[in-house]
Design a protein around this motif. Structure first.
Motif, mmCIF file in Angstrom:
data_model
loop_
_atom_site.group_PDB
_atom_site.id
_atom_site.type_symbol
_atom_site.label_atom_id
_atom_site.label_comp_id
_atom_site.label_asym_id
_atom_site.label_seq_id
_atom_site.Cartn_x
_atom_site.Cartn_y
_atom_site.Cartn_z
ATOM 1 N N TRP A 101 48.245 44.926 43.984
ATOM 2 C CA TRP A 101 47.316 45.066 44.903
ATOM 3 C C TRP A 101 45.946 44.326 44.609
ATOM 4 C CZ3 TRP A 101 43.181 47.396 42.684
ATOM 5 C CH2 TRP A 101 43.276 48.141 41.215
ATOM 6 N N GLY A 102 45.004 44.288 45.727
ATOM 7 C CA GLY A 102 43.899 43.662 45.426
ATOM 8 C C GLY A 102 44.013 42.186 45.201
ATOM 9 N N ARG A 103 45.106 41.608 45.244
ATOM 10 C CA ARG A 103 45.308 40.204 44.963
ATOM 11 C C ARG A 103 45.224 39.224 46.326
ATOM 12 N NH1 ARG A 103 49.754 39.525 40.079
ATOM 13 N NH2 ARG A 103 48.869 41.074 38.620
ATOM 14 N N PRO A 104 44.432 38.301 46.475
ATOM 15 C CA PRO A 104 44.709 37.501 47.647
ATOM 16 C C PRO A 104 46.100 36.941 47.707
ATOM 17 C CG PRO A 104 42.770 36.938 46.667
ATOM 18 C CD PRO A 104 43.446 37.783 45.672
ATOM 19 N N HIS A 105 46.728 37.329 48.794
ATOM 20 C CA HIS A 105 48.231 37.230 48.912
ATOM 21 C C HIS A 105 48.842 36.174 49.942
ATOM 22 C CE1 HIS A 105 47.308 40.457 51.481
ATOM 23 N NE2 HIS A 105 48.307 40.218 52.056
ATOM 24 N N THR A 106 47.976 35.893 50.635
ATOM 25 C CA THR A 106 48.591 34.852 51.683
ATOM 26 C C THR A 106 47.551 33.829 52.000
ATOM 27 O OG1 THR A 106 49.005 34.768 54.004
ATOM 28 C CG2 THR A 106 47.425 36.384 53.535
#
Ligand code: ADE
Length: 261
Positions: free
Chosen positions: A108-113
Motif C-alpha cells: 500500500w502507499g506505493r506509486p503503482h501505475t
C-alpha cells in the motif's frame, strides 16, 4: 541500448562485460541507479540494482516506475527480476529458487501505475508473468516451477499470525519487492519474469523461529553465484519472440508504447 533488463542486488555489477553507464531520467524521477549496459552471451543487457548500489532504498521507497521506465527507454523488452523471499511452506527450504506464476499484492502507499491520469488504461494481470521467460527459467532445471508470491509492504517482516494466514491461503513465498514491479512492467508492455530466491522460513512456518535481516542478507549472498549462473543461462536462451506481454496495451487508450527513447 539493450534488449534484456535485470533488476537485482548490487552483486550483479560484476555480471556484465564492456559496461557503459547510461545517465537517464524519467517522468517519475531518477531510477534507483543509472543503468549499466553491457554484453552477456551475445545479448545487450541493462542492469539496475533496485535498492540502489549501496542498498539505500527500502522496498516501499524503490522507484519501481522509474526503474522500469528507464529500462524500457533503453530498448529493453524482457526483464528478469530476481528477489529475496521467505518460504511459507516447510518443504520449501532456504536456497530454493521459485518461479512464481501468480502474486498477491498486499502493498500500500506505493506509486503503482504509470497511468495515473488520462489516458485511462487497464491492463490484464490474470497471468502476471511472462510465459516465455518462465519457461526458459524452468527449462534450466532445479527450480520450483510455480507458486504464488504474496508481496507485503515491509520493511518489517510478517507477524506469526500474518504469516500463518498467508500460508493458509495456499501461497508459497512472501517478499517485499514483487509488486507493484510486475504490474508496472505489464503497463509498459515488458516481459517480466520473477526468480524468487528463498532466504528463510517465514515466522509462521513451524520450523522457523522468526526472520532476521542478517539471515536474509546472508542467505541471499550464499545463493548469488547459483543465481548468476541461472540468469546467464536464461539470458543466452531467452527467445526474442513476439510474446503476448508485448501486446498488453492492445485495445487500450495507450495502444502505442508510451516511452520515448
Ligand atoms: N524477503 C526475504 N525474506 C522475507 C520474508 N520472510 N518476508 C518478506 N520478505 C522477505
Amino acid at each position: 541500448m539493450a534488449d534484456i533488463g535485470v533488476l537485482g542486488g548490487s552483486g550483479f555489477y560484476s555480471f556484465l562485460s564492456d559496461v557503459e553507464t547510461i545517465a537517464i531520467d524519467t517522468p517519475f524521477g531518477p531510477p534507483s541507479e543509472h543503468p549499466v549496459v553491457g554484453e552477456l552471451g551475445g545479448r545487450q543487457v541493462a542492469f539496475i540494482p533496485r535498492h540502489g548500489a549501496d542498498h539505500r532504498f527500502p522496498p516501499h521507497r524503490v522507484n519501481y516506475r522509474a526503474n522500469l521506465w528507464a529500462l524500457r527507454a533503453l530498448g529493453v523488452r524482457q526483464v528478469l527480476a530476481p528477489c529475496a523471499v521467505g518460504s511459507l511452506r516447510p518443504e520449501l527450504t532456504p536456497g530454493t529458487f521459485v518461479v512464481p506464476d501468480q502474486y498477491v499484492d498486499r502493498t500500500w502507499g506505493r506509486p503503482h501505475t504509470v497511468y495515473d491520469g488520462a489516458p485511462v488504461v487497464h491492463t490484464s494481470a490474470a497471468d502476471p508473468y511472462c510465459p516465455a521467460g518462465r519457461a526458459t527459467v524452468i527449462a534450466f532445471g532445479n527450480v520450483v516451477p510455480e507458486g504464488t508470491m504474496v508481496v507485503i509492504n515491509g520493511p518489517r517482516f510478517s507477524t506469526r499470525a500474518e504469516s500463518r494466514w498467508h500460508a493458509a491461503q495456499g501461497w508459497s513465498v512472501v517478499g517485499m519487492t514483487g509488486a507493484p514491479e510486475a504490474a508496472i512492467a505489464r503497463e509498459l508492455a515488458l516481459c517480466y519474469t520473477s526468480v524468487a530466491v528463498i532466504t528463510d522460513h517465514d515466522a509462521g512456518v513451524e520450523t522457523g523461529s522468526g526472520v532476521t535481516q542478517a539471515e536474509v542478507f546472508a542467505a541471499f549472498t550464499d545463493s548469488i553465484e547459483r543465481l548468476q549462473t541461472l540468469l546467464k543461462a536464461v539470458i543466452t536462451q531467452l527467445p526474442d519472440a513476439d510474446c503476448s506481454c508485448r501486446h498488453s496495451l492492445d485495445g487500450t487508450a495507450a495502444a502505442e508504447p508510451v516511452v520515448a527513447v
